[in-house]
Design an enzyme around this catalytic site. Structure first.
Site, PDB file in Angstrom:
ATOM      1  N   HIS A  96      65.878  -7.032  67.595  1.00  0.00           N
ATOM      2  CA  HIS A  96      67.142  -7.434  68.222  1.00  0.00           C
ATOM      3  C   HIS A  96      67.915  -6.200  68.677  1.00  0.00           C
ATOM      4  O   HIS A  96      67.861  -5.150  68.028  1.00  0.00           O
ATOM      5  CB  HIS A  96      68.007  -8.219  67.235  1.00  0.00           C
ATOM      6  N   GLU A 113      70.961  -8.691  60.930  1.00  0.00           N
ATOM      7  CA  GLU A 113      70.788  -9.848  60.055  1.00  0.00           C
ATOM      8  C   GLU A 113      70.329  -9.408  58.665  1.00  0.00           C
ATOM      9  O   GLU A 113      70.141  -8.210  58.400  1.00  0.00           O
ATOM     10  CB  GLU A 113      69.769 -10.822  60.657  1.00  0.00           C
ATOM     11  N   HIS A 170      60.645  -6.692  62.962  1.00  0.00           N
ATOM     12  CA  HIS A 170      60.565  -7.528  61.766  1.00  0.00           C
ATOM     13  C   HIS A 170      59.941  -8.875  62.077  1.00  0.00           C
ATOM     14  O   HIS A 170      59.908  -9.310  63.236  1.00  0.00           O
ATOM     15  CB  HIS A 170      61.963  -7.743  61.174  1.00  0.00           C
ATOM     16  N   ARG A 190      60.890 -10.746  71.751  1.00  0.00           N
ATOM     17  CA  ARG A 190      59.606 -11.041  71.121  1.00  0.00           C
ATOM     18  C   ARG A 190      58.610  -9.965  71.542  1.00  0.00           C
ATOM     19  O   ARG A 190      58.302  -9.793  72.712  1.00  0.00           O
ATOM     20  CB  ARG A 190      59.140 -12.434  71.547  1.00  0.00           C
TER      21      ARG A 190
END
Length: 321
Positions: A96, A113, A170, A190
């Protein structure tokens, strides 16, 4: 003011399963559901208030129309997003962007996150970081498809916690059930998807190779967490992450066996999810039942409240930005 009890927003995923029904008894769609957005104010994917004077309103609308419930914050959109993730298969390997890149390129927030592992099958692992030393080496290994050489695999078990800053490659893999606390953003690049074909479309899912290379932190460095445990009455409180390590949110694991009288203290509001056991919340002369899978927000006007029961709670609050 009453707490804001919320019903999740569900997202079917190619890698999802049925644990969100089996464990939490959520009324999920009759397909593979990978994500329950249990506390969400994100655009059209917002949670909905289930009871009280604001019943039927989305969290996004409550935040916009009743800012006093959140301490009249500066942020124009609800800043956090909490999910349950059921990895019945491997998720795509992804990364991200941070706030600067996301605002410039996607007109959205970045996405930092965290994962608290609620269940993990024997032998389960996650993808967390990479072994490239330079961005050139990273790009070369990606273009050559040297995934076993590039990707870092970390074994996981129930109770593990991982902080995943923007820029970290991740992925969850098969057999992991986690609660994810993150910035309110859905910007995902992605990088690798195991060459899977989506049965609905008959095509491979889109990759975002160059953007992934652009935003990945090189070299990977594990965050230096300072996890602290303290005792307050009948509650054991574990501080998983907080500013300045995490500028976007505070996060706690709370194990209660008895009574815990507490309050908002230094935070404008709190996000609460029950991930084990059951109990009650008492505030302003009212008592509310809490069971496994209950999710709520304690608003700014509820200054003092009491938890009772035997349960594990994951609690968060917005950061100081």
């Amino acid at each position: 003011m009453e707490p804001l009890f919320l019903t999740p927003y569900f997202r079917p995923k190619i890698w999802g399963g049925r644990k969100l029904d089996d464990i939490f008894h959520y009324d999920i769609p009759e397909e593979k559901v990978g994500e329950a957005w249990i506390i969400s104010g994100y655009k059209d994917d917002a949670s909905v208030v289930t009871e009280g004077p604001l019943k039927g309103m989305s969290l996004r609308d409550v935040y916009l129309k009743h800012p006093e419930l959140f301490g009249n914050p500066k942020a124009k959109e609800f800043p956090l997003l909490v999910k349950f993730l059921d990895a019945n298969d491997n998720l795509s390997v992804q990364v991200h962007p941070d706030d600067d890149y996301a605002r410039k390129v996607e007109n959205d927030s970045g996405k930092t996150e965290s994962w608290y592992v609620m269940q993990a099958d024997p032998g389960a692992y996650i993808i967390y970081g990479h072994y490239a030393k330079t961005r050139e080496e990273l790009a070369d290994m990606i273009h050559k498809g040297e995934w076993d050489k590039l990707l870092r695999k970390v074994p996981v078990k129930a109770g593990d916690f991982f902080y995943v800053p923007a820029g970290t490659i991740h992925a969850l893999t098969k057999g992991c059930l986690v609660i994810e606390t993150q910035q309110s953003s859905d910007v995902t690049y992605r990088l690798y998807d195991y060459d899977r074909v989506d049965k609905k479309t008959g095509k491979k899912r889109e990759l975002h190779t160059q953007k992934s290379i652009d935003v990945t932190t090189v070299p990977h460095v594990d965050p230096k967490l300072d996890i602290k445990t303290s005792k307050d009455q009948d509650a054991e409180i574990k501080t998983l992450v907080e500013p300045p390590i995490s500028p976007h949110f505070y996060l706690w694991q709370i194990d209660l066996d008895g009574t815990w009288k507490t309050g908002l203290k230094d935070h404008p509001y709190l996000l609460v999810s029950v991930i084990k056991g059951e109990g009650k919340l008492e505030a302003d002369g009212k008592t509310y039942d809490l069971k496994l899978g209950t999710n709520l927000i304690i608003p700014n006007e509820m200054k003092k409240f009491t938890f009772t029961g035997k349960m594990r709670i994951v609690m968060s609050a917005p950061g100081e930005e």
